[in-house]
Design an enzyme around this catalytic site. Structure first.
Site, PDB file in Angstrom:
ATOM      1  CB  SER A 123      -0.589  -5.319  -3.541  1.00  0.00           C
ATOM      2  OG  SER A 123      -1.150  -6.575  -3.867  1.00  0.00           O
ATOM      3  NE  ARG A 129      -6.928 -10.121  -5.273  1.00  0.00           N
ATOM      4  CZ  ARG A 129      -7.304 -10.798  -4.196  1.00  0.00           C
ATOM      5  NH1 ARG A 129      -6.809 -10.478  -3.009  1.00  0.00           N
ATOM      6  NH2 ARG A 129      -8.164 -11.797  -4.295  1.00  0.00           N
ATOM      7  CB  SER A 168      -5.458   3.205   9.196  1.00  0.00           C
ATOM      8  OG  SER A 168      -5.772   3.771  10.466  1.00  0.00           O
ATOM      9  CG  HIS A 174      -0.233   1.457  14.176  1.00  0.00           C
ATOM     10  ND1 HIS A 174      -0.013   2.314  15.237  1.00  0.00           N
ATOM     11  CD2 HIS A 174      -1.548   1.127  14.237  1.00  0.00           C
ATOM     12  CE1 HIS A 174      -1.156   2.516  15.880  1.00  0.00           C
ATOM     13  NE2 HIS A 174      -2.094   1.792  15.302  1.00  0.00           N
ATOM     14  N   GLY A 180       0.838  -1.186   0.000  1.00  0.00           N
ATOM     15  CA  GLY A 180       0.000   0.000   0.000  1.00  0.00           C
ATOM     16  C   GLY A 180       0.875   1.237   0.000  1.00  0.00           C
ATOM     17  CB  ALA A 181       0.218   4.753   0.984  1.00  0.00           C
ATOM     18  CD  GLU A 188       1.260   9.960  17.011  1.00  0.00           C
ATOM     19  OE1 GLU A 188       0.379  10.171  16.155  1.00  0.00           O
ATOM     20  OE2 GLU A 188       2.159   9.109  16.860  1.00  0.00           O
ATOM     21  CD  GLN A 224      -5.307  -6.894   4.822  1.00  0.00           C
ATOM     22  OE1 GLN A 224      -4.184  -7.198   4.419  1.00  0.00           O
ATOM     23  NE2 GLN A 224      -6.169  -6.208   4.083  1.00  0.00           N
TER      24      GLN A 224
END
Length: 491
Positions: free
Chosen positions: A78, A76, A414, A132, A46-47, A389, A110
């Site tokens: 990705s 796909r 997200s 994360h 992804g990004a 943050e 996931q």
């Protein structure tokens, strides 16, 4: 699996929440050399996955992408992104067994499935990386004891990670080693090399913990970064239209107003943002922000409490198990709001007009930034982490609204951030309904008339703005980033 944070005693919880050290440039003298000659396999493209991989490859590392068999067979997005950029792509079974570092950059929901799939394939003594820590802290994922677990968390979207690297710089980054998984004591060396390979060391790196990163990240995205912008957009638009403003003009004032306002925030903190106002408008914005802080403080505290206790995560994971029913319902409802469906305004709005006619929006930004920062610090999170943050990331999120309104923001962030955003905004909008009825002419949509200003009051307000803790730490961190960029560009 049990929430990792809740298995710790109070002393351990406070120690991990409060872990934050600004690392010196000399600590990255070896750059990415610790990982050179080793195989780095990224799971997910992804990004973050693609852009971190591009940076790491340009820094001399051996990068490949492990994707699910069906993603490869069906070609796909990705698979296309990885192959079009010249990366080696293979299945988990083909690439993971040879990997020295496996970097899991898939979406939060996931992570458990991915880790369960890759962990049996990882060789003894390999390392597992995250950007994360939700899977480790909130899900409580158990990782084999021979595996080193590290985190490198850029404080920007993936596209920004790449663009800053191409400019010869980087983005501020948090790094951490999971204390339960550092069998060879090499976790910090791996994390530092990974951060250097993405360019993060050129913008400033905080040595943090998985716990501090997760708890502060969740708080920021739920409140000021996403929730406050969504609630503010809906409230301000409805107020403007109710007062007779053309819906198209109202929509543009808000959609692009957040970005314009927070650009000043990015350059000089709350002080500069407030200095863009006339003196009468500054005094009014300050007064409104103080009212907003008093009203919203319990809501911010509830979000922090639910994040600390794990209540938020358990609720969201229950929605995951229910096929995202709440998330998808809230997403659909947001798409049908008057703000999202308003016509586009073809006229021009000057930069200063956004400030002059957006006093309430500025008050909302000030109140939200300060409340998020204060609430995090009161919960044991160190000021530097709380700054990154809250204030630091706000202009980046505001930019997504400028592109395609709230839809774009919720697409880019997200699913975890989006879920928390809806929880906050759905509570905040009714909470501020009565406050919105007390607004005066000049608070929103019209400029405040020039008038006499009490010098002593203006002096005290200026001092209060500049002396807030977030302004003190922000000035230090922004100054460091400016100095680092100057050195990087000169080099």
């Amino acid at each position: 699996m049990a929430n990792y944070f809740n298995t710790l005693n109070l002393r351990q919880q406070l120690a991990q929440l409060g872990k934050c050290r600004f690392m010196g440039r000399d600590e990255f003298a070896d750059g990415a050399s610790y990982l050179q000659g080793k195989k780095v396999v990224i799971v997910g493209c992804g990004a973050q996955g693609l852009n971190q991989g591009l940076n790491m490859r340009d820094s001399g590392l051996d990068i490949s992408y492990a994707l699910r068999k069906e993603a490869i067979a069906e070609k796909r997005a990705s698979w296309r992104k990885a192959t079009e950029n010249g990366f080696k792509v293979g299945t988990y079974e083909e690439l993971i067994p040879q990997a020295d570092l496996v970097v899991n950059l898939t979406p939060d929901k996931q992570h458990s499935d991915v880790v369960r799939s890759v962990q049996p394939l990882m060789k003894d003594g390999a390392a597992l990386g995250y950007s994360h820590g939700f899977n480790i802290v909130e899900v409580g994922e158990q990782i084999r004891k021979d595996i080193t677990v590290v985190m490198v968390a850029p404080k920007c979207p993936g596209t920004e990670v790449r663009e800053e690297y191409k400019r010869g710089f980087g983005v501020p980054t948090l790094i951490a080693v999971h204390p339960e998984n550092d069998p060879k004591g090499e976790g910090m060396a791996i994390a530092k090399a990974w951060a250097a390979a993405t360019g993060g060391h050129r913008a400033g790196v905080l040595e943090s913990s998985f716990v501090a990163e997760v708890k502060s990240d969740l708080m920021g995205e739920q409140t000021i970064l996403c929730g406050m912008l969504q609630a503010g957009s809906l409230l301000c638009f409805d107020k403007l239209v109710a007062e007779g403003t053309d819906p198209a003009y109202a929509e543009k004032l808000i959609q692009f107003g957040w970005e314009t306002i927070t650009e000043a925030l990015k350059q000089g903190g709350i002080t500069l943002m407030m200095d863009r106002l006339s003196n009468p408008a500054k005094l009014r914005a300050y007064a409104l922000s103080e009212q907003l802080k008093e009203i919203m403080a319990p809501l911010f505290q509830k979000h922090m409490d639910d994040i600390i206790s794990g209540e938020f995560s358990s609720g969201m994971m229950a929605d995951w198990a229910n096929d995202d029913k709440k998330l998808l319902t809230w997403r659909e409802e947001t798409g049908k709001t008057a703000f999202e469906t308003a016509p586009q305004y073809e006229g021009k709005i000057g930069e200063q007009e956004y400030f002059d006619k957006g006093v309430l929006m500025i008050a909302m930004v000030k109140a939200g930034v300060e409340l998020a920062f204060e609430t995090m610090v009161d919960s044991g999170i160190i000021e530097e982490s709380a700054y990154y943050e809250s204030l630091h990331e706000l202009p980046l999120i505001a930019n997504t609204i400028a592109r395609k309104r709230l839809y774009e923001m919720n697409v880019v962030i997200s699913d975890t951030a989006e879920y928390g955003n809806y929880l906050f905004s759905y509570a905040c909008v009714p909470l501020l309904k009565e406050f919105m009825t007390t607004l005066q002419t000049g608070d929103l949509g019209k400029a405040i008339a020039e008038g006499a200003v009490d010098n002593a009051q203006l002096r005290d307000v200026n001092e209060a703005i500049r002396s807030h803790a977030i302004e003190q730490v922000g000035k230090k961190l922004r100054g460091y980033m400016t100095d680092m960029k100057r050195i990087a560009v000169a080099g």
